[in-house]
Design a protein around this motif. Structure first.
Motif, PDB file in Angstrom:
ATOM      1  N   ILE A   2      40.320  23.094  33.098  1.00 21.49           N
ATOM      2  CA  ILE A   2      41.540  23.534  32.992  1.00 21.49           C
ATOM      3  C   ILE A   2      41.652  24.456  31.689  1.00 21.49           C
ATOM      4  N   LEU A   3      42.005  25.843  32.153  1.00 21.95           N
ATOM      5  CA  LEU A   3      42.009  26.871  30.928  1.00 21.95           C
ATOM      6  C   LEU A   3      43.087  26.094  30.204  1.00 21.95           C
ATOM      7  N   ASN A   4      42.652  26.286  28.594  1.00 20.44           N
ATOM      8  CA  ASN A   4      43.500  25.597  27.659  1.00 20.44           C
ATOM      9  C   ASN A   4      44.621  26.530  27.192  1.00 20.44           C
ATOM     10  N   ASP A   5      44.431  27.584  27.060  1.00 18.99           N
ATOM     11  CA  ASP A   5      45.601  28.556  26.452  1.00 18.99           C
ATOM     12  C   ASP A   5      45.733  29.727  27.185  1.00 18.99           C
ATOM     13  N   ILE A   6      46.676  30.748  26.723  1.00 19.31           N
ATOM     14  CA  ILE A   6      47.180  31.703  27.567  1.00 19.31           C
ATOM     15  C   ILE A   6      46.183  32.998  27.439  1.00 19.31           C
ATOM     16  N   ALA A   7      45.391  32.958  26.002  1.00 19.51           N
ATOM     17  CA  ALA A   7      44.472  33.762  25.846  1.00 19.51           C
ATOM     18  C   ALA A   7      43.458  33.966  26.842  1.00 19.51           C
ATOM     19  N   GLN A   8      43.088  32.655  27.283  1.00 25.39           N
ATOM     20  CA  GLN A   8      41.963  32.443  28.164  1.00 25.39           C
ATOM     21  C   GLN A   8      42.326  33.135  29.608  1.00 25.39           C
ATOM     22  N   LEU A   9      43.678  32.691  29.848  1.00 24.92           N
ATOM     23  CA  LEU A   9      44.339  33.082  31.175  1.00 24.92           C
ATOM     24  C   LEU A   9      44.210  34.400  31.339  1.00 24.92           C
ATOM     25  N   ARG A  10      44.778  35.215  30.180  1.00 18.13           N
ATOM     26  CA  ARG A  10      44.856  36.702  30.141  1.00 18.13           C
ATOM     27  C   ARG A  10      43.351  37.140  30.439  1.00 18.13           C
ATOM     28  N   GLN A  11      42.506  36.577  29.441  1.00 20.65           N
ATOM     29  CA  GLN A  11      41.188  37.036  29.994  1.00 20.65           C
ATOM     30  C   GLN A  11      40.770  37.097  31.371  1.00 20.65           C
ATOM     31  N   GLN A  12      40.860  36.069  32.050  1.00 24.78           N
ATOM     32  CA  GLN A  12      40.780  36.071  33.337  1.00 24.78           C
ATOM     33  C   GLN A  12      41.374  36.911  34.294  1.00 24.78           C
ATOM     34  N   LEU A  13      42.563  37.561  33.862  1.00 27.98           N
ATOM     35  CA  LEU A  13      43.102  38.589  34.573  1.00 27.98           C
ATOM     36  C   LEU A  13      42.725  39.876  34.397  1.00 27.98           C
ATOM     37  N   ASP A  14      41.735  40.009  33.251  1.00 26.55           N
ATOM     38  CA  ASP A  14      41.309  41.253  32.880  1.00 26.55           C
ATOM     39  C   ASP A  14      40.317  41.776  33.770  1.00 26.55           C
ATOM     40  N   THR A  15      41.039  42.331  34.667  1.00 23.70           N
ATOM     41  CA  THR A  15      40.031  43.108  35.812  1.00 23.70           C
ATOM     42  C   THR A  15      40.742  44.182  36.343  1.00 23.70           C
ATOM     43  N   PRO A  16      39.900  45.223  36.545  1.00 17.69           N
ATOM     44  CA  PRO A  16      40.676  46.692  37.149  1.00 17.69           C
ATOM     45  C   PRO A  16      41.823  46.341  38.339  1.00 17.69           C
ATOM     46  N   LEU A  17      41.489  45.582  39.170  1.00 19.27           N
ATOM     47  CA  LEU A  17      42.439  44.939  40.164  1.00 19.27           C
ATOM     48  C   LEU A  17      44.003  44.499  39.600  1.00 19.27           C
ATOM     49  N   GLY A 149      56.296  22.169  35.334  1.00 12.45           N
ATOM     50  CA  GLY A 149      55.287  21.317  34.746  1.00 12.45           C
ATOM     51  C   GLY A 149      54.089  21.119  35.636  1.00 12.45           C
ATOM     52  N   GLY A 150      53.738  22.316  36.312  1.00  8.76           N
ATOM     53  CA  GLY A 150      52.509  22.276  37.156  1.00  8.76           C
ATOM     54  C   GLY A 150      51.121  22.239  36.445  1.00  8.76           C
ATOM     55  N   LEU A 151      51.197  22.649  35.319  1.00  8.96           N
ATOM     56  CA  LEU A 151      50.219  22.920  34.376  1.00  8.96           C
ATOM     57  C   LEU A 151      49.748  21.361  33.935  1.00  8.96           C
ATOM     58  N   ASP A 152      50.791  20.738  33.405  1.00 10.18           N
ATOM     59  CA  ASP A 152      50.572  19.220  33.172  1.00 10.18           C
ATOM     60  C   ASP A 152      50.350  18.338  34.381  1.00 10.18           C
ATOM     61  N   ASP A 153      50.728  18.554  35.509  1.00 11.11           N
ATOM     62  CA  ASP A 153      50.213  17.992  36.675  1.00 11.11           C
ATOM     63  C   ASP A 153      48.770  18.300  37.009  1.00 11.11           C
ATOM     64  N   LEU A 154      48.317  19.596  36.737  1.00 10.65           N
ATOM     65  CA  LEU A 154      47.037  19.948  37.048  1.00 10.65           C
ATOM     66  C   LEU A 154      46.234  19.232  36.183  1.00 10.65           C
ATOM     67  N   LYS A 155      46.596  19.073  34.883  1.00  6.30           N
ATOM     68  CA  LYS A 155      45.646  18.385  33.926  1.00  6.30           C
ATOM     69  C   LYS A 155      45.694  16.797  34.248  1.00  6.30           C
ATOM     70  N   ASP A 156      46.935  16.404  34.702  1.00  4.23           N
ATOM     71  CA  ASP A 156      46.866  14.769  34.953  1.00  4.23           C
ATOM     72  C   ASP A 156      46.324  14.375  36.216  1.00  4.23           C
ATOM     73  N   GLY A 157      46.208  15.462  36.929  1.00  4.30           N
ATOM     74  CA  GLY A 157      45.611  15.344  38.441  1.00  4.30           C
ATOM     75  C   GLY A 157      46.756  14.555  39.316  1.00  4.30           C
ATOM     76  N   ILE A 158      47.792  15.232  39.303  1.00  2.45           N
ATOM     77  CA  ILE A 158      48.892  14.616  40.260  1.00  2.45           C
ATOM     78  C   ILE A 158      49.635  15.743  41.093  1.00  2.45           C
ATOM     79  N   ILE A 159      49.960  15.093  42.201  1.00 10.65           N
ATOM     80  CA  ILE A 159      50.367  15.990  43.440  1.00 10.65           C
ATOM     81  C   ILE A 159      51.776  15.605  43.395  1.00 10.65           C
ATOM     82  N   ARG A 160      52.918  16.489  42.977  1.00 10.50           N
ATOM     83  CA  ARG A 160      54.352  16.259  42.990  1.00 10.50           C
ATOM     84  C   ARG A 160      55.059  17.547  43.515  1.00 10.50           C
TER      85      ARG A 160
END
Ligand code: CTP
Length: 478
Positions: A2-17, A149-160
């Protein structure tokens, strides 16, 4: 991962598209977000090319400008009736939609849709892990908007579900299948209240088309460990609505202190075994249905105990009805599943005692090109907890496999074509089509499969002449 921080997330979106999406949104002054499955998959490192974009305003206008900004190579499709548009560019498919609010009618999956805010849009989504949005406008580029709290559920492995699950499922009952599907694919747990709502709303599955149900069911079957999904479907009462023939196998009866095995859990073990060995969808279907005939064939025999005689043939007969009801294809894939269900006892029967050439030849003839899949299914079918028994079976199967290779090399039975055909028989005896020809052909096939006649032309011809004699036919000589 799971990507940990917002910086990592921004990095993933760093594309020309994404840069282009951001610029277009700002030029139009439209709040714009990437949402749903794309965000979920980005966070778990399962990158996809299907990007869903929500615009607070007109999704179609945004799509038009975005496509124009990309120039040649971008392909725009507008679906006016749905208020959506799609831009295909290189590998990516970007779907645009205006943020919406939905309300549902009890008898239909079709919602009444109105324009709404981002929050309205997130509220109407199925699960917390699918309800996250990432802002694409420059000032807040990369901000994660995660009201449930989708990110927490993603980390905890929960569908809600984000809202009351009874509402989410009753709004769109297909989501119950999606719930189990995501739990199976991602190996997540279904949160308790969400799970309980599955049972309460199981009846609502009726309003969902068979085709849509099957898409989800097939995704469950194609997961790495499909049994997880089937256990949840069964426990929640959904399986009873879709495949009652399978839930009916969850029974253990006792007679004179002797129990038979639970064929539901046995079936799931076989399915997992097939999945683990890389079996494809239709082989997995064959595994799922291989024992469905056991309910009807079950008998108590005082001399032997519990028996399931002919359950393979009974099961084979049940397969077309199940395929038809579930809107599964009624073509070669049905034939294949039927064939494997019907034949799944054969290798074990011939491995039981001495493995004769003739039995192996007949098996090869009946299974044809599906022989390897059949053998895989049969090996997967050995779920005995008694290690000695299990090894014995596997050893016998190894022998059958060796014999299969030997006999195939020698006799080429796999795609068996009789070396003397009907036309030649008619010419030989100067006769018109009649029953005798069928009789001779069957006798020839049996003689070859039994190893009495070699699989070659001259030997076969001699046999045909001899058989003709017994039927009062004589070859014409010219
Ligand atoms: N969605 C929903 N209810 C549905 C179907 C979809 O709320 N019955 C929402 C979810 O937010 C979902 C998004 O629409 O994330 C996109 O749906 P879809 O493309 O069908 O699924 P994905 O979540 O992208 O997952 P997958 O590609 O694995 O089907």
């Amino acid at each position: 991962m799971i990507l940990n921080d917002i910086a990592q997330l921004r990095q993933q979106l760093d594309t020309p598209l994404f840069a282009q999406l951001s610029q277009t949104a700002d030029e139009l002054g439209l709040p714009c977000y990437v949402v749903g499955g794309y965000v979920r998959d980005l966070l778990i490192g399962r990158a996809t090319n299907d990007i869903d974009v929500v615009v607070v305003g007109s999704g179609i206008e945004m799509a038009r400008h975005f496509a124009a900004s990309l120039g040649r190579g971008a392909h725009l499709s507008v679906f006016k009736n749905f208020g959506t548009a799609q831009v295909k560019y290189r590998e990516a498919e970007v779907e645009f939609v205006g943020a919406r609010r939905e309300s549902y009618n009890r008898n239909s999956r079709k919602p009444i849709v109105e324009d709404g805010t981002l929050q309205d849009d997130q509220n109407r989504r199925d699960f917390t892990i699918n309800a996250m949005a990432i802002c694409l406008n420059k000032d807040h580029f990369g901000d994660l908007l995660d009201p449930f709290g989708g990110l927490d559920d993603l980390k905890d492995g929960i569908i809600r579900t984000p809202l009351d699950p009874d509402i989410t499922f009753s709004d769109d009952p297909l989501r119950m299948m999606r719930c189990v599907r995501f739990a199976t694919q991602l190996r997540f747990l279904i949160e308790e209240e969400t799970f309980e709502a599955l049972g309460r709303n199981a009846d609502r599955l009726q309003i969902v088309s068979g085709e849509r149900i099957i898409v989800e069911l097939n995704k469950i079957i194609e997961s790495p460990q499909p049994s997880r999904g089937f256990v949840e479907l069964h426990r929640s009462g959904l399986l009873e609505k879709i495949l009652p023939e399978l839930s009916a196998l969850d029974i253990v009866e006792t007679c004179h202190g002797r129990k038979h095995k639970n064929n539901f859990y046995h079936t799931l073990e076989v399915l997992d075994n097939v999945a683990e060995r890389g079996g494809e969808l239709w082989l997995r279907w064959a595994a799922l249905l291989h024992d469905v005939g056991k309910t009807k064939s079950k008998r108590w025999d005082p001399a032997i105990g519990w028996t399931f005689h002919n359950h393979n043939f009974i099961g084979e007969k049940m397969v077309p009805g199940i395929f038809k009801r579930l809107k599964l294809p009624l073509d070669d894939r049905l034939k294949y599943v039927k064939k494997l269900v019907g034949l799944h006892m054969r290798p074990i029967a011939i491995a039981d005692d001495e493995v004769t050439d003739s039995a192996v030849r007949r098996l090869l003839f009946d299974a044809g090109d599906d022989i390897d899949d059949l053998m895989l299914l049969c090996e997967a079918d050995i779920t005995s907890k008694n290690e000695v028994r299990k090894q014995n079976f596997l050893q016998n199967f190894k022998m059958v496999r060796e014999k299969l290779v030997m006999i195939e090399e020698k006799d080429r039975i796999r795609n068996f074509q009789p070396p003397v055909d009907g036309t030649e028989i008619m010419k030989l005896f100067n006769i018109q089509p009649c029953r005798a020809i069928g009789e001779i052909k069957t006798a020839l096939k049996d003689a070859i499969l039994d190893g009495q006649v070699p699989n070659e032309h001259d030997a076969a011809l001699a046999f045909v002449i001899e058989k003709g004699h017994t039927l009062g036919l004589n070859p014409v000589t010219d």
